[in-house]
Motif scaffolding. Structure first.
Motif, PDB file in Angstrom:
ATOM      1  N   TRP A 109      -7.884  -2.020   8.633  1.00  0.00           N
ATOM      2  CA  TRP A 109      -6.930  -0.989   8.174  1.00  0.00           C
ATOM      3  C   TRP A 109      -6.831  -0.992   6.652  1.00  0.00           C
ATOM      4  CZ3 TRP A 109      -2.324  -1.467   5.451  1.00  0.00           C
ATOM      5  CH2 TRP A 109      -1.541  -0.313   5.371  1.00  0.00           C
ATOM      6  N   TYR A 110      -6.790  -2.175   6.065  1.00  0.00           N
ATOM      7  CA  TYR A 110      -6.660  -2.290   4.607  1.00  0.00           C
ATOM      8  C   TYR A 110      -7.843  -1.626   3.895  1.00  0.00           C
ATOM      9  CZ  TYR A 110      -6.443  -4.369  -0.052  1.00  0.00           C
ATOM     10  OH  TYR A 110      -6.394  -4.549  -1.416  1.00  0.00           O
ATOM     11  N   ALA A 111      -9.021  -1.714   4.486  1.00  0.00           N
ATOM     12  CA  ALA A 111     -10.196  -1.100   3.867  1.00  0.00           C
ATOM     13  C   ALA A 111      -9.999   0.402   3.676  1.00  0.00           C
ATOM     14  CB  ALA A 111     -11.439  -1.358   4.724  1.00  0.00           C
ATOM     15  N   GLU A 112      -9.175   1.023   4.521  1.00  0.00           N
ATOM     16  CA  GLU A 112      -8.907   2.453   4.414  1.00  0.00           C
ATOM     17  C   GLU A 112      -7.744   2.751   3.470  1.00  0.00           C
ATOM     18  OE1 GLU A 112     -10.552   4.984   5.845  1.00  0.00           O
ATOM     19  OE2 GLU A 112     -12.015   3.601   6.722  1.00  0.00           O
ATOM     20  N   PHE A 113      -6.861   1.783   3.266  1.00  0.00           N
ATOM     21  CA  PHE A 113      -5.623   2.045   2.523  1.00  0.00           C
ATOM     22  C   PHE A 113      -5.508   1.223   1.232  1.00  0.00           C
ATOM     23  CE2 PHE A 113      -4.631   3.786   6.612  1.00  0.00           C
ATOM     24  CZ  PHE A 113      -3.628   4.726   6.420  1.00  0.00           C
ATOM     25  N   HIS A 114      -6.554   0.535   0.832  1.00  0.00           N
ATOM     26  CA  HIS A 114      -6.452  -0.402  -0.291  1.00  0.00           C
ATOM     27  C   HIS A 114      -6.018   0.256  -1.588  1.00  0.00           C
ATOM     28  CE1 HIS A 114     -10.247   0.960  -2.191  1.00  0.00           C
ATOM     29  NE2 HIS A 114     -10.595   1.231  -0.938  1.00  0.00           N
ATOM     30  N   GLN A 115      -6.399   1.533  -1.799  1.00  0.00           N
ATOM     31  CA  GLN A 115      -6.070   2.171  -3.075  1.00  0.00           C
ATOM     32  C   GLN A 115      -4.567   2.320  -3.293  1.00  0.00           C
ATOM     33  OE1 GLN A 115      -7.504   3.628  -0.479  1.00  0.00           O
ATOM     34  NE2 GLN A 115      -7.140   5.836  -0.383  1.00  0.00           N
ATOM     35  N   PHE A 116      -3.801   2.454  -2.206  1.00  0.00           N
ATOM     36  CA  PHE A 116      -2.352   2.586  -2.331  1.00  0.00           C
ATOM     37  C   PHE A 116      -1.731   1.290  -2.854  1.00  0.00           C
ATOM     38  CE2 PHE A 116      -3.565   5.599   1.043  1.00  0.00           C
ATOM     39  CZ  PHE A 116      -3.013   6.766   0.536  1.00  0.00           C
ATOM     40  N   PHE A 117      -2.239   0.156  -2.387  1.00  0.00           N
ATOM     41  CA  PHE A 117      -1.695  -1.132  -2.819  1.00  0.00           C
ATOM     42  C   PHE A 117      -2.125  -1.462  -4.248  1.00  0.00           C
ATOM     43  CE2 PHE A 117      -1.831  -1.249   1.791  1.00  0.00           C
ATOM     44  CZ  PHE A 117      -0.529  -1.619   2.078  1.00  0.00           C
ATOM     45  N   LYS A 118      -3.320  -1.057  -4.624  1.00  0.00           N
ATOM     46  CA  LYS A 118      -3.755  -1.239  -6.011  1.00  0.00           C
ATOM     47  C   LYS A 118      -2.888  -0.415  -6.956  1.00  0.00           C
ATOM     48  CE  LYS A 118      -8.577  -2.283  -4.865  1.00  0.00           C
ATOM     49  NZ  LYS A 118      -9.979  -1.827  -4.924  1.00  0.00           N
ATOM     50  N   VAL A 124      13.192   4.367  12.290  1.00  0.00           N
ATOM     51  CA  VAL A 124      11.902   4.195  12.946  1.00  0.00           C
ATOM     52  C   VAL A 124      10.844   4.515  11.897  1.00  0.00           C
ATOM     53  CG1 VAL A 124      10.328   4.982  14.749  1.00  0.00           C
ATOM     54  CG2 VAL A 124      12.763   4.746  15.242  1.00  0.00           C
ATOM     55  N   ILE A 125      10.027   3.515  11.573  1.00  0.00           N
ATOM     56  CA  ILE A 125       9.037   3.638  10.502  1.00  0.00           C
ATOM     57  C   ILE A 125       7.639   3.491  11.098  1.00  0.00           C
ATOM     58  CG2 ILE A 125       8.172   2.610   8.354  1.00  0.00           C
ATOM     59  CD1 ILE A 125      11.066   1.638   7.849  1.00  0.00           C
ATOM     60  N   TYR A 126       6.766   4.421  10.746  1.00  0.00           N
ATOM     61  CA  TYR A 126       5.389   4.401  11.244  1.00  0.00           C
ATOM     62  C   TYR A 126       4.410   4.216  10.086  1.00  0.00           C
ATOM     63  CZ  TYR A 126       7.138   6.552  15.604  1.00  0.00           C
ATOM     64  OH  TYR A 126       7.800   6.825  16.762  1.00  0.00           O
ATOM     65  N   ILE A 127       3.402   3.374  10.307  1.00  0.00           N
ATOM     66  CA  ILE A 127       2.281   3.227   9.384  1.00  0.00           C
ATOM     67  C   ILE A 127       1.073   3.897  10.044  1.00  0.00           C
ATOM     68  CG2 ILE A 127       0.848   1.638   8.074  1.00  0.00           C
ATOM     69  CD1 ILE A 127       3.821   1.535   7.328  1.00  0.00           C
ATOM     70  N   PRO A 128       0.535   4.955   9.455  1.00  0.00           N
ATOM     71  CA  PRO A 128      -0.565   5.680  10.098  1.00  0.00           C
ATOM     72  C   PRO A 128      -1.848   4.849  10.160  1.00  0.00           C
ATOM     73  CG  PRO A 128       0.487   6.994   8.361  1.00  0.00           C
ATOM     74  CD  PRO A 128       0.983   5.590   8.205  1.00  0.00           C
ATOM     75  N   SER A 129      -2.752   5.271  11.014  1.00  0.00           N
ATOM     76  CA  SER A 129      -4.056   4.611  11.128  1.00  0.00           C
ATOM     77  C   SER A 129      -5.089   5.231  10.189  1.00  0.00           C
ATOM     78  CB  SER A 129      -4.568   4.704  12.572  1.00  0.00           C
ATOM     79  OG  SER A 129      -4.648   6.059  12.987  1.00  0.00           O
ATOM     80  N   MET A 130      -4.765   6.406   9.624  1.00  0.00           N
ATOM     81  CA  MET A 130      -5.642   7.039   8.652  1.00  0.00           C
ATOM     82  C   MET A 130      -4.801   7.901   7.719  1.00  0.00           C
ATOM     83  SD  MET A 130      -7.441  10.029  10.968  1.00  0.00           S
ATOM     84  CE  MET A 130      -8.213  10.744   9.519  1.00  0.00           C
ATOM     85  N   HIS A 131      -5.407   8.370   6.642  1.00  0.00           N
ATOM     86  CA  HIS A 131      -4.667   9.187   5.685  1.00  0.00           C
ATOM     87  C   HIS A 131      -5.540  10.335   5.187  1.00  0.00           C
ATOM     88  CE1 HIS A 131      -6.852   7.504   2.191  1.00  0.00           C
ATOM     89  NE2 HIS A 131      -6.840   6.374   2.902  1.00  0.00           N
ATOM     90  N   GLN A 132      -4.893  11.291   4.524  1.00  0.00           N
ATOM     91  CA  GLN A 132      -5.589  12.510   4.111  1.00  0.00           C
ATOM     92  C   GLN A 132      -6.280  12.373   2.757  1.00  0.00           C
ATOM     93  OE1 GLN A 132      -3.471  16.320   4.962  1.00  0.00           O
ATOM     94  NE2 GLN A 132      -1.771  15.002   5.567  1.00  0.00           N
ATOM     95  N   GLU A 133      -6.094  11.259   2.078  1.00  0.00           N
ATOM     96  CA  GLU A 133      -6.704  11.090   0.766  1.00  0.00           C
ATOM     97  C   GLU A 133      -8.090  10.450   0.840  1.00  0.00           C
ATOM     98  OE1 GLU A 133      -4.135   9.346  -2.157  1.00  0.00           O
ATOM     99  OE2 GLU A 133      -2.351  10.381  -1.402  1.00  0.00           O
ATOM    100  N   ARG A 134      -8.556  10.202   2.055  1.00  0.00           N
ATOM    101  CA  ARG A 134      -9.849   9.520   2.235  1.00  0.00           C
ATOM    102  C   ARG A 134     -10.976  10.267   1.536  1.00  0.00           C
ATOM    103  NH1 ARG A 134     -11.178   8.649   8.283  1.00  0.00           N
ATOM    104  NH2 ARG A 134     -12.992   7.653   7.327  1.00  0.00           N
TER     105      ARG A 134
END
Length: 334
Positions: free
Chosen positions: A285-294, A188-198
């Motif tokens: 969602w990507y706007a919040e997590f884009h740095q991980f994909f970069k 069971v894999i979850y993708i969060p809606s926010m992260h702590q590195e913001r």
């Protein structure tokens, strides 16, 4: 410290064969076994865990009774290589085995209720058999990854995510995944809606727990996904992993590397599928997590194409951001 089960029990001859051999292994035989066979390969095998009780105790008593015998058998040893066997009655149970570990004064901490409960919940929270501590059921939570997706409610997925994340903030995407090839995996894999590195408060640490047949092998297993996917949370149960795999050296296992490759591709596919299903929600969602994909596209050459499809870019003729595929579709021929 008393440990008891209601299993089939052992007759006198079985105790002499099984526990008698272990008691002798308390000296030279056990050391010889370690020399002949690496410690990693015997972890989890019958007797090794029981032998460890002598490390923290003055002596150990075992009472066992089968249905076919009117009386129980008492076995006692201090681990020096000798043991005593006797027949006893009125042990207080009809069938099963009871182990009494007489802890040394300097090891009493291992018998504290809070310590025992912590260990049980960490390693045996999801096994099928009920475990009670001083009369209270400990393993109340079900292993939802072993159940059929249609049997699990949205509320159960949400409560399990709260248990994993220790947060009331809802998840964004979720995958209940089961396959037999190339490995037997239930996850069971979850993708969060926010992260702590913001706000650059703290770096995320991968919150993925590794199990084998519902027994925890490693919590927060950093080797299950590449570092740029450290925001992912969940559980992975791989039946191909042996239960006696060393918890210290599991990362050297070729199976773990294969498991990492499968999970990485499947996690990225989950995000891509959600992107196709609802582009507007994904872009937000990507706007919040884009740095991980970069970060990922710079280091993960094997999954670079899949990562590129998840990226968003600025374009002169488009308001907002656009995917590379979308940009190519809107290109005008010279």
């Amino acid at each position: 410290m008393t440990i008891m089960d209601t299993g089939i029990g052992m007759a006198r001859e079985e105790i002499a064969t099984n526990l008698g051999t272990i008691a002798k292994s308390g000296s030279k035989e056990f050391k010889d076994a370690l020399d002949a066979e690496s410690a990693d390969s015997i972890i989890g095998q019958f007797g090794v865990g029981f032998y460890s009780s002598f490390i923290v105790s003055d002596h150990v008593e075992v009472y066992s009774k089968t249905d076919s015998e009117p009386n129980a058998v008492r076995w006692v040893s201090d681990g020096s290589g000798e043991y005593e066997l006797s027949t006893v009655s009125n042990v207080g149970f009809d069938r099963g085995t009871m182990i009494k570990i007489h802890l040394r004064a300097d090891c009493r901490e291992f018998g504290r209720e809070a310590e025992v409960e912590k260990i049980l919940k960490k390693h045996s929270q999801f096994i099928n058999f009920p475990i009670q501590l001083n009369g209270e059921l400990i393993n109340k939570m079900q292993a939802i990854w072993y159940r059929q997706k249609r049997e699990v409610t949205v509320d159960e997925y949400e409560r399990f995510y709260e248990h994993l994340s220790q947060s009331k903030v809802p998840y964004k995407y979720m995958l209940h995944y089961s396959t037999d090839v190339p490995l037997a995996i239930k996850a069971v894999i979850y993708i969060p809606s926010m992260h702590q590195e913001r706000m650059q408060m703290v770096q995320e640490s991968l919150n993925m727990h590794l199990y084998s047949r519902k027994v925890m092998i490693k919590e927060n297993c950093q080797e299950l996904l590449p570092h740029y996917l450290r925001f992912v949370k969940g559980v992975v149960d791989c039946e191909d992993l042996p239960l006696n795999i060393s918890r210290e050296n599991y990362q050297d296992s070729g199976l773990v590397q294969k498991l990492r490759n499968v999970l990485t591709r499947r996690t990225l596919k989950l995000i891509e599928d959600e992107m196709k299903r609802d582009k507007v929600a994904y872009d937000k969602w990507y706007a919040e997590f884009h740095q991980f994909f970069k970060e990922g596209i710079m280091i993960d050459q094997e999954n670079k194409e899949q990562l590129m499809r998840l990226m968003r870019y600025e374009a002169n003729n488009i308001d907002g951001q656009i995917s590379l595929d979308e940009y190519c579709e809107t290109m005008v021929e010279d």
